[in-house]
Motif scaffolding. Structure first.
Motif, short mmCIF file in Angstrom:
data_model
loop_
_atom_site.label_atom_id
_atom_site.label_comp_id
_atom_site.label_asym_id
_atom_site.label_seq_id
_atom_site.Cartn_x
_atom_site.Cartn_y
_atom_site.Cartn_z
N ASP A 120 -6.72 11.14 -2.14
CA ASP A 120 -5.53 10.49 -1.59
C ASP A 120 -4.52 10.17 -2.68
OD1 ASP A 120 -6.52 10.65 0.94
OD2 ASP A 120 -7.15 8.56 1.08
N GLY B 188 -0.82 11.40 -2.52
CA GLY B 188 0.21 10.38 -2.41
C GLY B 188 1.16 10.36 -3.58
N TYR C 52 -3.62 2.60 -4.89
CA TYR C 52 -4.75 3.38 -4.39
C TYR C 52 -6.08 2.88 -4.94
CZ TYR C 52 -2.14 6.98 -1.89
OH TYR C 52 -1.35 7.65 -0.97
N HIS D 285 -1.12 4.21 0.62
CA HIS D 285 -0.21 4.98 1.48
C HIS D 285 1.11 4.24 1.67
CE1 HIS D 285 -3.43 7.69 2.16
NE2 HIS D 285 -4.13 6.91 2.97
#
Length: 243
Positions: free
Chosen positions: A3, A7, A124, A133
């Motif tokens: 992620d 991101g 994160y 996010h």
């Protein structure tokens, strides 16, 4: 873990996405439009700092850690601001060559992007799953108009549209590096998460008040810029509540 890669990449490349319109625009945008974009971006960053980074810094630590981290963020940005040669987007400087102009402009934008990338990576690494996010979205939304403004400024310095687009895109790439540094540093040293989140918030608040708000008020559009700033805050709040 993936992620943070996705991101940080998407938020950083939003700078290039924002610069795309300059490939097709026949004329530069007026001062009012530029000021509205700056103020709106400041509102987005303010909401992300106050609703995302600072509350999570407190949740991962305590008031003392949050205060220390935030003040460190402000102090480090102050030192960088005073020691990294740069010129602001609204200013021109006569008698310098293309390479120096590009270097000064890139230095200014890089200075802005350092804490933005850091905030994404540290977010994160926090225990709150959706914080990364949220901050990546906020930074991406802020980067898009920034990329457009950088590209427009370069065009006004008689740089070709293609070169302006690529330079504006590259200024966002530094965020990927600082994002990964922030993520891995706070992941391996868990006690730094609270400090890191507050540090990113302090650095972003410095940029908002020292750079974005004054720049958006420099051409006599204080009232409309103020409303744009407030709408930027509301826009970010609505997005966080909906998604």
């Amino acid at each position: 873990m993936y992620d943070v890669y996705i991101g940080s990449f998407l938020s950083a490349m939003s700078t290039g996405l924002g610069a795309v319109p300059i490939l097709f625009l026949q004329k530069t945008i007026k001062h009012r439009g530029r000021d509205l974009l700056l103020a709106f971006s400041a509102g987005i960053m303010m909401a992300a700092s106050m609703r995302g980074l600072i509350p999570e810094a407190l949740a991962n630590g305590n008031i003392m850690k949050m205060c220390i981290g935030l003040i460190l963020g402000v102090l480090i940005l102050t030192i960088l601001e005073k020691n990294i040669p740069h010129i602001e987007l609204e200013h021109t400087k006569e008698g310098i060559q293309f390479d120096e102009k590009a270097l000064l402009i890139i230095s200014a934008i890089t200075l802005h992007n350092l804490p933005e990338g850091l905030s994404v990576g540290v977010s994160y690494a926090s225990e709150k799953q959706d914080l990364g996010h949220l901050i990546a979205l906020a930074i991406g939304l802020q980067n898009a108009p920034e990329g457009l403004l950088v590209a427009l400024f370069l065009i006004n310095q008689n740089i070709s549209r293609i070169k302006a687009f690529f330079i504006a895109t590259l200024t966002g790439a530094i965020e990927i590096v600082t994002s990964l540094i922030g993520f891995y540093l706070t992941t391996f040293v868990e006690s730094l998460v609270s400090y890191g989140l507050a540090f990113a918030a302090g650095a972003m608040l410095f940029i908002i008040y020292k750079e974005l708000i004054p720049e958006s008020h420099g051409d006599g559009h204080e009232l409309t810029s103020t409303y744009s700033f407030i709408f930027g805050i509301l826009f970010m709040i609505v997005l966080t509540e909906l998604f």
